[in-house]
Enzyme design. Structure first.
Site, PDB file in Angstrom:
ATOM      1  N   TYR A   1       0.841  -1.195   0.000  1.00 52.74           N
ATOM      2  CA  TYR A   1       0.000   0.000   0.000  1.00 52.74           C
ATOM      3  C   TYR A   1       0.876   1.245   0.000  1.00 52.74           C
ATOM      4  CZ  TYR A   1      -3.962  -2.975   1.394  1.00 52.74           C
ATOM      5  OH  TYR A   1      -4.946  -3.937   1.440  1.00 52.74           O
TER       6      TYR A   1
ATOM      7  N   LYS B   1      -0.976  -8.427  -2.503  1.00 55.97           N
ATOM      8  CA  LYS B   1      -2.284  -7.814  -2.284  1.00 55.97           C
ATOM      9  C   LYS B   1      -2.163  -6.314  -2.484  1.00 55.97           C
ATOM     10  CE  LYS B   1      -5.694  -6.629   1.190  1.00 55.97           C
ATOM     11  NZ  LYS B   1      -5.900  -6.370   2.635  1.00 55.97           N
TER      12      LYS B   1
END
Length: 306
Positions: A173, A205
């Site tokens: 992220y 992810k």
């Protein structure tokens, strides 16, 4: 466990990994309603650590960790990811019922926005082995002033995990030296995903990318060579950034949204060649019957039957 040809083909991309690592990847890929298809739907419940128990207020049953274990089973998930304490509460009750992923670092919303985005290592590889986990999960924040320290932490933990036969999943992220729109920009999401692959992640992810382009140095190249006009095209670009699909990339469900949006996201992931979704709030912040119905619809989309 009989492994399908589709899963064997995916595992063949992990040429340097041990049989133990591939066995654990196979456990995840072969489990649940999507088992053997090459697609994944993972339940992730780390919001209690990240945001506090308020995350469960709208579904009081979700205060109980066993609720999430059971949902992962009833929903046919490939795996269930959570921090140490939550996994410990159901490790024996749900022994062998669903592959588990130990989220090995975590942040909290009390840390404050004035601090460089960071997470603390909150569990160990020994914990993952003790709990019978198939993988560890680790978050990095590319762009944060703390990102180099996080990368070094990941290097050590990933090496230890692989030596013990555990798979490594990296939550990537981008935070820090970016605009708010930049955190989900197509060029930034692809960069963060590629960085996770370079760090040795088996599964990456990331958030779903928007059409925004953040880096001036990349904008002209993207405008000339990369299609970011639709969500499925942006998903394809992220898959390409993950070693041309040789590393699995899955997409987070993000903040709570309506059912139609969740299903449209799933359709774009399939169209773009993504490997699946990792969803938390969009399941457990709904009534269980509604959430299970939505999970079934996502499965059907990933099976390309809808």
């Amino acid at each position: 466990m009989r492994i399908t040809q589709k899963v064997r083909k995916i595992l063949s991309n992990y040429e340097a990994d041990s049989i133990g690592v591939k066995q654990n990847l196979a456990r995840i890929l072969m489990h649940g309603k999507l088992g053997g298809t090459g697609k994944m739907m993972i339940l992730a419940v780390d919001q209690g650590f990240e945001h506090g128990p308020r995350a469960f207020a709208m579904t009081p049953a979700a205060y109980d960790p066993h609720y999430h274990y059971q949902f992962a089973i009833d929903g046919g998930m490939n795996a269930f990811a959570a921090p140490l304490g939550l996994l410990e509460t159901g490790a024996d009750t749900f022994l062998g019922a669903v592959p588990t992923i130990l989220k090995i670092n975590s942040g909290n919303s009390l840390f404050g926005n004035d601090n460089a985005p960071d997470q603390a290592v909150t569990a160990s590889i020994d914990d993952a082995l003790r709990l019978g986990c198939s993988a560890i999960g680790f978050t990095i924040y590319p762009g944060s002033d703390m990102s180099y320290e996080q990368i070094e932490e990941l290097r050590e933990l990933a090496a230890e995990a692989k030596a013990c036969g555990l798979a490594v999943i990296v939550w990537s992220y981008a935070r820090g030296a970016l605009s708010k729109d930049g955190e989900t920009a197509a060029d930034i999401i692809a960069y963060g995903a590629h960085m996770a692959c370079e760090l040795g992640a088996h599964i990456v992810k990331v958030k779903l990318p928007t059409a925004h382009l953040e880096m001036k140095s990349a904008k002209s190249l993207y405008e000339k060579y990369v299609d970011v006009s639709t969500l499925s095209a942006r998903v394809k670009h992220v898959v390409d950034a993950c070693f041309n699909g040789r590393r699995m990339v899955i997409f987070s469900g993000g903040e709570s949204k309506d059912v139609t949006s969740v299903l449209e996201d799933a359709q774009a992931i399939v169209a773009g060649g993504g490997f699946g979704s990792i969803i938390g709030r969009n399941f457990f912040q709904r009534p269980k019957a509604e959430a299970l119905s939505m999970a079934h619809e996502v499965v059907e989309i990933f099976r390309q039957k809808r």
